[in-house]
Design a protein around this motif. Structure first.
Motif, short mmCIF file in Angstrom:
data_model
loop_
_atom_site.label_atom_id
_atom_site.label_comp_id
_atom_site.label_asym_id
_atom_site.label_seq_id
_atom_site.Cartn_x
_atom_site.Cartn_y
_atom_site.Cartn_z
N ALA A 86 -8.93 43.03 8.36
CA ALA A 86 -8.28 44.57 8.65
C ALA A 86 -8.46 45.42 7.58
N VAL A 87 -8.07 45.03 6.42
CA VAL A 87 -8.01 45.65 5.26
C VAL A 87 -9.64 46.08 4.92
N LEU A 88 -10.57 45.08 4.86
CA LEU A 88 -12.03 45.60 4.65
C LEU A 88 -12.31 46.55 5.81
N ALA A 89 -12.18 46.31 7.27
CA ALA A 89 -12.47 47.22 8.09
C ALA A 89 -12.04 48.51 7.82
N LEU A 90 -10.77 48.76 7.09
CA LEU A 90 -10.50 50.04 6.84
C LEU A 90 -10.84 50.82 5.46
N GLY A 91 -11.97 49.89 4.80
CA GLY A 91 -12.56 50.53 3.60
C GLY A 91 -11.98 50.10 2.27
N ILE A 92 -11.16 49.06 2.29
CA ILE A 92 -10.59 48.53 0.95
C ILE A 92 -11.09 47.20 0.77
N GLY A 190 -1.94 53.65 5.21
CA GLY A 190 -2.12 55.18 5.42
C GLY A 190 -3.35 55.63 6.20
N LYS A 191 -3.68 54.63 7.28
CA LYS A 191 -4.84 54.95 7.86
C LYS A 191 -4.58 54.83 9.32
#
Length: 349
Positions: A86-92, A190-191
């Motif tokens: 999920a963190v990867l999916a949100l760009g981090i 924060g996304k």
């Protein structure tokens, strides 16, 4: 080969001794140069550190209270077994992650390979056993532990030098849905808007399958595995694998939940109890053709109608990584799992 989460209490709930926690805390504080009043020092300086954003501050409730995150996290460590997706999916790209039974969480899985690129995180533990000193050395500004069995002592130790969002409250460890965990992660980063888009896209994928195969809703389904002769496991409704198939439209079998111990995500079965798996569709998640042959050779199993009528499906955990995909059951792995599973399960008559 490990095919997903076993019982949350016995497989993942290994308590860290209090003495070890205290020692780790001392090391962590030394590495970070201070205690709770030095949290800003944990974030690296420059463009890799936390930055102000209109989304912040945010407060996230979790099992051990609530955590307020004041600025956008840049250095994130994930301690949940599948949180990194999920963190990867949100760009981090997380700077640290844990091993899932020695299965490295980067570059290996087809659904996340492109997201990681050439980056690899520091391995900071295995399952629920964390190397606090390694985590501290990474100077994270946020630690996320959603699909985890993090203990209160571990949370308290980590909270001395960084922000920590522990597993969702009011739910058993490893018992939160992928939607709940994704929203917890998205809020922490924060996304929220991006998170809701990810979730709605996945929901649309599941809905499309249900509309294409309305017959699924009339079928009971169970997911099982077996690691040695005479011992079998059926996954309960809180397990990611069972959740995945229920969202495809299948009905789960309540008897499996009643056979599981409280808080467990599997019901352990002897060969004499295999009749509970006599459902309309039975999905085995296995590690080898040898395991498949062993299961099929079980005398009591051969008597089940689901086997005699060839309504059982043997799915590999790896190569291709189908079982792994619905074991992770994340916003990244679910589309891959749907693409792989739909033609297989729909072909069973």
């Amino acid at each position: 080969m490990f095919t997903g989460t076993r019982s949350a209490l016995t497989r993942f709930g290994r308590t860290v001794p209090r003495v070890a926690v205290a020692a780790a805390a001392a090391l962590a504080l030394a590495a970070c140069g201070g205690g709770a009043d030095k949290k800003d020092d944990a974030a690296p300086s420059g463009d890799t550190g936390s930055t102000k954003s209109a989304a912040f501050p945010v407060t996230v409730d979790h099992k051990y209270g609530s955590t307020t995150i004041d600025a956008e996290p840049k250095r994130v460590v994930t301690l949940g077994l599948s949180d990194q997706d999920a963190v990867l999916a949100l760009g981090i790209k997380p700077v640290g992650a844990v091993d899932w039974f020695k299965e490295t969480p980067y570059g290996k899985w087809p659904w996340s390979k492109d997201k990681w690129g050439t980056t690899t995180p520091e391995i900071v533990g295995e399952r629920d056993e964390y190397n606090i000193e390694k985590i501290a050395a990474l100077k994270p500004d946020l630690v996320i532990a959603q699909y985890s069995g993090m203990k209160k002592e571990q949370y308290d130790t980590l909270s001395k030098f960084t922000k920590v969002v522990a597993q969702p409250k009011d739910l058993p460890d490893y018992g939160a849905s992928w939607q709940v965990m994704t929203r917890q992660i998205g809020k922490s980063l924060g996304k929220d808007t991006e998170t809701e888009k990810l979730i709605s896209d996945i929901d649309a994928r599941f809905k499309a399958v249900r509309e294409k195969h309305p017959e699924f809703s009339q079928k009971t389904l169970a997911v099982a595995d077996s690691f040695e002769a005479g011992k079998y496991s059926a996954f309960t409704k809180i397990d990611p694998k069972a959740i995945f198939f229920s969202e495809l439209g299948f009905k789960l079998k309540p008897e499996i939940d009643t056979l599981a111990k409280p808080g467990f995500n599997v019901a352990e079965l002897s060969a004499e109890k295999l009749d509970v798996l006599d459902v309309d569709r039975l999905v085995w998640v296995t590690s080898s053709t040898e395991a498949n042959d062993r299961i099929k050779a079980e005398a009591l199993y051969s008597k089940l109608k689901v086997h005699q009528e060839k309504r059982d499906l043997f799915v590999p955990y790896q190569n291709p990584d189908i079982g792994a995909a619905f074991s992770f059951n994340t916003v990244l792995s679910i589309p891959y799992a749907i693409d792989q599973v739909e033609p297989l399960i729909s072909a069973v008559k």
